[in-house]
Scaffold this motif. Structure first.
Motif, PDB file in Angstrom:
ATOM      1  N   SER A  68       9.658  22.359  39.482  1.00 22.73           N
ATOM      2  CA  SER A  68       9.038  21.080  39.486  1.00 22.73           C
ATOM      3  C   SER A  68       8.677  21.090  40.836  1.00 22.73           C
ATOM      4  CB  SER A  68       9.820  19.808  38.674  1.00 22.73           C
ATOM      5  OG  SER A  68      10.389  20.294  39.694  1.00 22.73           O
ATOM      6  N   LYS A  69       7.991  20.798  40.965  1.00 23.06           N
ATOM      7  CA  LYS A  69       6.864  20.629  42.193  1.00 23.06           C
ATOM      8  C   LYS A  69       7.093  19.151  42.800  1.00 23.06           C
ATOM      9  CE  LYS A  69       2.900  23.052  41.246  1.00 23.06           C
ATOM     10  NZ  LYS A  69       1.322  23.829  41.597  1.00 23.06           N
ATOM     11  N   PRO A  70       7.963  19.182  43.895  1.00 19.87           N
ATOM     12  CA  PRO A  70       7.793  18.181  44.211  1.00 19.87           C
ATOM     13  C   PRO A  70       6.819  17.308  44.853  1.00 19.87           C
ATOM     14  CG  PRO A  70       7.505  19.336  46.278  1.00 19.87           C
ATOM     15  CD  PRO A  70       7.014  20.023  45.077  1.00 19.87           C
ATOM     16  N   THR A  71       6.688  16.167  44.385  1.00 18.44           N
ATOM     17  CA  THR A  71       6.171  15.086  44.078  1.00 18.44           C
ATOM     18  C   THR A  71       6.120  13.853  45.135  1.00 18.44           C
ATOM     19  OG1 THR A  71       7.390  13.029  43.336  1.00 18.44           O
ATOM     20  CG2 THR A  71       6.268  14.302  41.529  1.00 18.44           C
ATOM     21  N   SER A  72       4.634  12.501  45.100  1.00 21.83           N
ATOM     22  CA  SER A  72       4.768  11.877  46.937  1.00 21.83           C
ATOM     23  C   SER A  72       6.306  10.927  47.090  1.00 21.83           C
ATOM     24  CB  SER A  72       4.153  11.166  46.646  1.00 21.83           C
ATOM     25  OG  SER A  72       3.764  10.406  45.202  1.00 21.83           O
ATOM     26  N   ASN A  73       7.057  10.469  45.591  1.00 19.61           N
ATOM     27  CA  ASN A  73       8.400   9.801  45.771  1.00 19.61           C
ATOM     28  C   ASN A  73       9.049  10.959  45.734  1.00 19.61           C
ATOM     29  OD1 ASN A  73       6.598   7.570  45.973  1.00 19.61           O
ATOM     30  ND2 ASN A  73       6.536   7.664  43.135  1.00 19.61           N
ATOM     31  N   GLN A  74       8.973  12.147  45.418  1.00 21.35           N
ATOM     32  CA  GLN A  74      10.548  12.843  44.761  1.00 21.35           C
ATOM     33  C   GLN A  74      10.481  14.549  45.245  1.00 21.35           C
ATOM     34  OE1 GLN A  74      11.259  13.529  40.659  1.00 21.35           O
ATOM     35  NE2 GLN A  74      12.886  12.310  41.016  1.00 21.35           N
TER      36      GLN A  74
END
Length: 354
Positions: A39-45
């Motif tokens: 999964s790709k990292p997100t702005s929150n995680q």
């Protein structure tokens, strides 16, 4: 205010790469695989699993397609909960599923072309090339954080791999491991043994029942029987003579996290009776199931005592646990991931209920 995320907040279900690869040391044959990127990292995680590769290791009978339902269930749960996940990789060994036969095999299948040690060496080369192909750097200096999810003889392959290449495997999920030191005929009483007493047989079981069962298992499961994959089991008991050894070392020198799962006794007995073996259920319940359970319990000793969980019983599942209980396997995968990467302690039995 609801804490639930709308569909637009969720990452899309990943598209797998379904492809094949030629190993550098065996240029005349292709291994087919299915790869899901992490999964790709997100702005929150961030993604703590970005350097983790979860690899499915097949048994002799079911190819990589047998993991499709488990993979789908696992990813759907992670995505809907907005949880990160690692790269997932399933593959068909040489001679299995869509893959070509091992070019080093001297005879056509069914045969004893190569052993599990050879399969472990091919697996290492395969993983090196897959990891290199999916990294942005051209020459990775280390292995990914490996986690093996295995069924049947895949568990023996995982043990040999982890022992031969110490420090590479962080986690293991064994789904009804093959009894690597068994000839599968000796599970049953031998009516020709001098000490045999027919009065010790379960009620309603005749000497003929035992002879038939021994012969069916000899014909189908004895290590001398060749298979279409060309993966020989003739020396498996020599390679892995004990379920409790050799001890395995993961990254950092401590043992890998391990979860050992066994089949449901009743379901396995039912499937053994209804299938081609027609083994009387009372024979399976009296002889095979207890010995398999003891073997599974001994497997826990191949790692540190605080890293091992089991044997867990996969309720409603026979030997092919990923086929009978894909959701169960997905849950155990998630639990093992949290133990490996996040250091989460997993509790069982009375401690889990407290």
């Amino acid at each position: 205010m609801s804490n639930q995320s709308s569909d637009k907040d969720l990452q899309p279900f990943p598209t797998p790469e379904i492809s094949s690869i030629i190993l550098e040391n065996k240029p005349s044959a292709r291994i087919h695989y299915t790869y899901y990127p992490p999964s790709k990292p997100t702005s929150n995680q961030s993604n703590p699993f970005s350097q983790t590769l979860l690899v499915f290791l097949n048994g002799l009978i079911l190819p990589r397609s047998s993991w499709a339902a488990t993979t789908s269930h696992f990813l759907k749960v992670r995505i809907s909960a907005q949880l990160p996940y690692p790269a997932l990789l399933s593959y068909d060994r040489y001679g299995q599923g869509d893959s070509d036969h091992d070019p080093d095999d001297k005879e056509p299948p069914p045969c004893h072309g190569h052993d599990v040690m050879s399969a472990a060496r091919s697996l290492r080369q395969f993983l090196l090339q897959i990891w290199k192909e999916h990294l942005e750097i051209s020459n990775p200096t280390q292995f990914p954080n490996l986690i093996f999810v295995c069924n049947s003889i895949g568990c023996a392959l995982a043990r040999l791999f982890a022992h031969t290449y110490p420090g590479t495997v962080s986690g293991l999920l064994f789904l009804d491991s093959i009894m690597a030191n068994s000839d599968f005929v000796s599970l049953w009483p031998d009516p020709d043994a001098p000490t045999f007493d027919p009065r010790t047989l379960p009620p309603g079981v005749s000497e003929k029942d035992v002879r038939d069962t021994r012969e069916n298992y000899r014909r189908m499961f004895h290590p001398s029987v060749p298979n279409a994959e060309g993966l020989s089991r003739r020396n498996l008991a020599t390679l892995l003579p004990s379920p409790s050894s050799p001890s395995l070392k993961g990254p950092g020198g401590s043992g890998p996290y391990l979860t050992v799962v066994g089949h449901d006794w009743e379901e396995f007995a039912e499937q053994s009776y209804m299938g081609s073996l027609h083994t009387p259920k009372i024979l399976t319940m009296t002889y095979a199931n207890p010995k398999w359970q003891r073997y599974n319990a001994e497997l826990l000793k191949i790692t540190d005592v605080d890293k091992a969980i089991g044997p867990v019983i996969a309720v409603g599942c026979g030997h092919f646990i990923q086929k009978d209980g894909p959701g169960f396997v997905g849950v155990e995968m998630a639990a093992l991931l949290d133990r490996v990467v996040n250091g989460v302690e997993q509790l069982r039995g009375k401690d889990a209920e407290a």
